[in-house]
Scaffold this motif. Structure first.
Motif, PDB file in Angstrom:
ATOM      1  N   GLU A 130     -58.582  49.780  13.648  1.00 43.29           N
ATOM      2  CA  GLU A 130     -57.897  49.277  12.678  1.00 43.29           C
ATOM      3  C   GLU A 130     -58.437  49.656  11.202  1.00 43.29           C
ATOM      4  OE1 GLU A 130     -60.943  46.077  13.303  1.00 43.29           O
ATOM      5  OE2 GLU A 130     -59.866  47.262  14.677  1.00 43.29           O
ATOM      6  N   ASN A 131     -57.651  49.787  10.087  1.00 43.80           N
ATOM      7  CA  ASN A 131     -58.196  49.921   8.764  1.00 43.80           C
ATOM      8  C   ASN A 131     -57.468  48.947   7.977  1.00 43.80           C
ATOM      9  OD1 ASN A 131     -59.631  52.354   9.156  1.00 43.80           O
ATOM     10  ND2 ASN A 131     -57.775  53.447   9.564  1.00 43.80           N
ATOM     11  N   TYR A 132     -58.156  48.425   6.856  1.00 45.78           N
ATOM     12  CA  TYR A 132     -57.749  47.349   5.997  1.00 45.78           C
ATOM     13  C   TYR A 132     -56.857  48.312   5.053  1.00 45.78           C
ATOM     14  CZ  TYR A 132     -57.140  43.970   2.464  1.00 45.78           C
ATOM     15  OH  TYR A 132     -56.664  42.978   1.721  1.00 45.78           O
ATOM     16  N   VAL A 133     -55.543  47.866   4.776  1.00 44.71           N
ATOM     17  CA  VAL A 133     -54.670  48.551   4.102  1.00 44.71           C
ATOM     18  C   VAL A 133     -54.316  47.851   2.666  1.00 44.71           C
ATOM     19  CG1 VAL A 133     -53.636  49.852   6.041  1.00 44.71           C
ATOM     20  CG2 VAL A 133     -52.787  47.606   5.127  1.00 44.71           C
ATOM     21  N   GLY A 134     -55.200  46.732   2.321  1.00 43.44           N
ATOM     22  CA  GLY A 134     -55.052  46.302   0.905  1.00 43.44           C
ATOM     23  C   GLY A 134     -54.054  45.052   0.959  1.00 43.44           C
ATOM     24  N   HIS A 135     -53.621  44.449   1.838  1.00 41.03           N
ATOM     25  CA  HIS A 135     -52.742  43.302   1.721  1.00 41.03           C
ATOM     26  C   HIS A 135     -53.170  42.269   2.797  1.00 41.03           C
ATOM     27  CE1 HIS A 135     -49.872  46.560   2.811  1.00 41.03           C
ATOM     28  NE2 HIS A 135     -49.866  45.678   3.630  1.00 41.03           N
ATOM     29  N   CYS A 136     -52.825  41.098   2.908  1.00 42.60           N
ATOM     30  CA  CYS A 136     -53.339  40.111   3.963  1.00 42.60           C
ATOM     31  C   CYS A 136     -51.825  39.246   3.788  1.00 42.60           C
ATOM     32  CB  CYS A 136     -54.307  39.218   3.220  1.00 42.60           C
ATOM     33  SG  CYS A 136     -55.958  39.684   3.134  1.00 42.60           S
ATOM     34  N   ALA A 137     -51.772  38.549   5.026  1.00 42.59           N
ATOM     35  CA  ALA A 137     -50.649  37.812   5.312  1.00 42.59           C
ATOM     36  C   ALA A 137     -50.853  36.483   6.150  1.00 42.59           C
ATOM     37  CB  ALA A 137     -49.631  38.878   6.267  1.00 42.59           C
ATOM     38  N   PHE A 138     -49.956  35.605   5.957  1.00 40.71           N
ATOM     39  CA  PHE A 138     -50.076  34.305   6.599  1.00 40.71           C
ATOM     40  C   PHE A 138     -48.562  34.184   7.211  1.00 40.71           C
ATOM     41  CE2 PHE A 138     -53.112  33.651   3.015  1.00 40.71           C
ATOM     42  CZ  PHE A 138     -54.009  32.975   3.807  1.00 40.71           C
ATOM     43  N   SER A 170     -33.756  30.373  16.036  1.00 43.64           N
ATOM     44  CA  SER A 170     -32.913  29.560  16.893  1.00 43.64           C
ATOM     45  C   SER A 170     -32.167  28.578  15.888  1.00 43.64           C
ATOM     46  CB  SER A 170     -33.985  28.868  17.935  1.00 43.64           C
ATOM     47  OG  SER A 170     -34.529  27.699  17.229  1.00 43.64           O
ATOM     48  N   LEU A 171     -31.434  27.602  16.534  1.00 36.09           N
ATOM     49  CA  LEU A 171     -30.857  26.632  15.810  1.00 36.09           C
ATOM     50  C   LEU A 171     -31.652  25.694  15.092  1.00 36.09           C
ATOM     51  CD1 LEU A 171     -27.636  25.986  18.032  1.00 36.09           C
ATOM     52  CD2 LEU A 171     -27.828  27.116  15.893  1.00 36.09           C
ATOM     53  N   ARG A 172     -32.813  25.512  15.692  1.00 39.32           N
ATOM     54  CA  ARG A 172     -34.038  24.800  15.069  1.00 39.32           C
ATOM     55  C   ARG A 172     -35.192  25.118  14.489  1.00 39.32           C
ATOM     56  NH1 ARG A 172     -32.377  19.457  16.203  1.00 39.32           N
ATOM     57  NH2 ARG A 172     -31.003  19.189  17.783  1.00 39.32           N
ATOM     58  N   LYS A 173     -35.566  26.508  14.790  1.00 37.73           N
ATOM     59  CA  LYS A 173     -37.009  27.002  14.438  1.00 37.73           C
ATOM     60  C   LYS A 173     -36.597  28.094  13.467  1.00 37.73           C
ATOM     61  CE  LYS A 173     -39.188  25.403  18.409  1.00 37.73           C
ATOM     62  NZ  LYS A 173     -40.070  25.733  19.391  1.00 37.73           N
ATOM     63  N   VAL A 174     -37.613  28.188  12.458  1.00 36.77           N
ATOM     64  CA  VAL A 174     -37.538  29.376  11.600  1.00 36.77           C
ATOM     65  C   VAL A 174     -38.975  30.199  11.526  1.00 36.77           C
ATOM     66  CG1 VAL A 174     -37.400  29.885   8.972  1.00 36.77           C
ATOM     67  CG2 VAL A 174     -35.719  28.294  10.130  1.00 36.77           C
ATOM     68  N   TYR A 175     -39.177  31.448  11.553  1.00 34.63           N
ATOM     69  CA  TYR A 175     -40.064  32.095  11.526  1.00 34.63           C
ATOM     70  C   TYR A 175     -40.252  32.390   9.958  1.00 34.63           C
ATOM     71  CZ  TYR A 175     -42.976  36.416  11.048  1.00 34.63           C
ATOM     72  OH  TYR A 175     -44.063  37.204  10.657  1.00 34.63           O
ATOM     73  N   TRP A 176     -41.714  32.456   9.250  1.00 35.56           N
ATOM     74  CA  TRP A 176     -41.793  32.554   7.984  1.00 35.56           C
ATOM     75  C   TRP A 176     -43.127  33.295   7.763  1.00 35.56           C
ATOM     76  CZ3 TRP A 176     -46.579  31.015   5.983  1.00 35.56           C
ATOM     77  CH2 TRP A 176     -47.178  30.220   6.686  1.00 35.56           C
ATOM     78  N   PHE A 177     -43.261  34.011   6.552  1.00 35.96           N
ATOM     79  CA  PHE A 177     -44.358  35.008   6.284  1.00 35.96           C
ATOM     80  C   PHE A 177     -44.429  35.111   4.797  1.00 35.96           C
ATOM     81  CE2 PHE A 177     -40.730  37.661   6.366  1.00 35.96           C
ATOM     82  CZ  PHE A 177     -40.923  38.957   5.328  1.00 35.96           C
ATOM     83  N   ILE A 178     -45.780  35.280   4.527  1.00 37.00           N
ATOM     84  CA  ILE A 178     -46.214  35.612   3.054  1.00 37.00           C
ATOM     85  C   ILE A 178     -47.083  36.795   3.143  1.00 37.00           C
ATOM     86  CG2 ILE A 178     -47.210  34.700   1.000  1.00 37.00           C
ATOM     87  CD1 ILE A 178     -46.456  31.988   1.802  1.00 37.00           C
ATOM     88  N   CYS A 179     -47.131  37.835   2.372  1.00 36.17           N
ATOM     89  CA  CYS A 179     -48.078  38.908   2.275  1.00 36.17           C
ATOM     90  C   CYS A 179     -48.258  39.207   0.819  1.00 36.17           C
ATOM     91  CB  CYS A 179     -47.248  40.150   2.936  1.00 36.17           C
ATOM     92  SG  CYS A 179     -48.159  41.517   3.235  1.00 36.17           S
ATOM     93  N   PHE A 180     -49.367  39.367   0.664  1.00 36.51           N
ATOM     94  CA  PHE A 180     -49.891  39.807  -0.597  1.00 36.51           C
ATOM     95  C   PHE A 180     -50.945  40.841  -0.806  1.00 36.51           C
ATOM     96  CE2 PHE A 180     -52.300  36.239   1.211  1.00 36.51           C
ATOM     97  CZ  PHE A 180     -53.631  36.613   0.926  1.00 36.51           C
ATOM     98  N   ASN A 181     -51.106  41.411  -1.954  1.00 38.47           N
ATOM     99  CA  ASN A 181     -52.093  42.459  -2.196  1.00 38.47           C
ATOM    100  C   ASN A 181     -53.456  41.705  -2.164  1.00 38.47           C
ATOM    101  OD1 ASN A 181     -50.216  44.212  -2.344  1.00 38.47           O
ATOM    102  ND2 ASN A 181     -50.084  44.572  -4.492  1.00 38.47           N
ATOM    103  N   SER A 182     -54.589  42.012  -1.690  1.00 40.20           N
ATOM    104  CA  SER A 182     -55.765  41.584  -1.746  1.00 40.20           C
ATOM    105  C   SER A 182     -56.989  42.882  -1.641  1.00 40.20           C
ATOM    106  CB  SER A 182     -56.098  40.462  -0.440  1.00 40.20           C
ATOM    107  OG  SER A 182     -57.324  40.239  -0.556  1.00 40.20           O
ATOM    108  N   SER A 183     -57.963  42.822  -2.485  1.00 38.42           N
ATOM    109  CA  SER A 183     -58.937  43.749  -2.581  1.00 38.42           C
ATOM    110  C   SER A 183     -59.839  43.585  -1.340  1.00 38.42           C
ATOM    111  CB  SER A 183     -59.723  43.812  -3.864  1.00 38.42           C
ATOM    112  OG  SER A 183     -60.358  42.324  -3.924  1.00 38.42           O
ATOM    113  N   SER A 184     -59.618  42.715  -0.510  1.00 36.84           N
ATOM    114  CA  SER A 184     -60.570  42.329   0.661  1.00 36.84           C
ATOM    115  C   SER A 184     -59.958  41.753   1.509  1.00 36.84           C
ATOM    116  CB  SER A 184     -62.030  41.447   0.111  1.00 36.84           C
ATOM    117  OG  SER A 184     -62.462  41.103   1.428  1.00 36.84           O
ATOM    118  N   PRO A 185     -59.934  42.025   2.808  1.00 39.11           N
ATOM    119  CA  PRO A 185     -59.556  41.235   3.886  1.00 39.11           C
ATOM    120  C   PRO A 185     -59.775  39.850   4.074  1.00 39.11           C
ATOM    121  CG  PRO A 185     -60.942  42.705   4.725  1.00 39.11           C
ATOM    122  CD  PRO A 185     -61.035  43.320   3.502  1.00 39.11           C
TER     123      PRO A 185
END
Length: 188
Positions: A130-138, A170-185
């Protein structure tokens, strides 16, 4: 689950092994907005199908549902969950030898893994380090007891240095994500 066609699409090839419309949530539309809520673009997957390589069907599914459905089609004594693999080798007979950390060995025709890039399976498949590519996510999965309010569409929000989205699975569940630029992992 990620918002890409390979991850969301559970094509009709799964129907012979027990998948039906109760196992996945079919998505019909994608809406892309700026952070302020202004709509940048909206389209149905059927409209866009002429420009992409995949089927017009986009389906969302929880990993748990995928595994439970597949597991329901075979004998329970043939399934091993949470196995700590030490060695993986390919055999000429198209079976894979799996050797567990505790010493047992198993010949497998199918191996399903949700392990990270540092896993023995990733190494066996030849993934590069793996290589860090400049962004992080939750990311996460939220459950609505009264049902999710978003309808069958991918919702994507874009801003400088940040993008986020939510996708009903599904009718009751939702997947969510947030991805942002970061100089460090950050810390491991």
């Amino acid at each position: 689950m990620y918002v890409t066609r390979n991850h969301l699409q559970a094509g009709s090839f799964l129907e012979p092994v027990g998948f039906n419309t109760k196992n996945y949530y079919q998505l019909y539309r994608m809406v892309v907005k700026f952070e302020d809520g202004k709509e940048l673009r909206s389209f149905t997957f059927k409209q866009e199908d002429q420009w992409v390589c995949c089927s017009e069907e986009v389906r969302a599914m929880e990993k748990r549902v995928l595994l439970e459905t597949l597991a329901g089609q075979i004998s329970q004594d043939l399934i091993q969950f949470s196995s700590k693999l030490a060695i993986i080798k390919s055999n000429p007979d198209r079976k894979t030898l799996l050797e567990h950390a505790y010493g047992s060995k198993l010949l497998a025709k199918i191996l399903i893994s949700y392990n990270a890039i540092r896993s023995p399976i990733a190494k066996w498949m030849g993934f590069s380090k793996e290589n860090y590519v400049g962004h992080c996510a939750f990311r996460g999965l939220v459950s609505y007891s009264e049902g999710q309010p978003y309808g069958p569409r991918v919702n994507y929000i874009y801003d400088r240095g940040v993008h986020s989205g939510y996708v009903p699975v599904s009718l009751r569940k939702v997947y969510w994500f947030i991805c942002f630029n970061s100089s460090s992992p950050g810390p491991k």
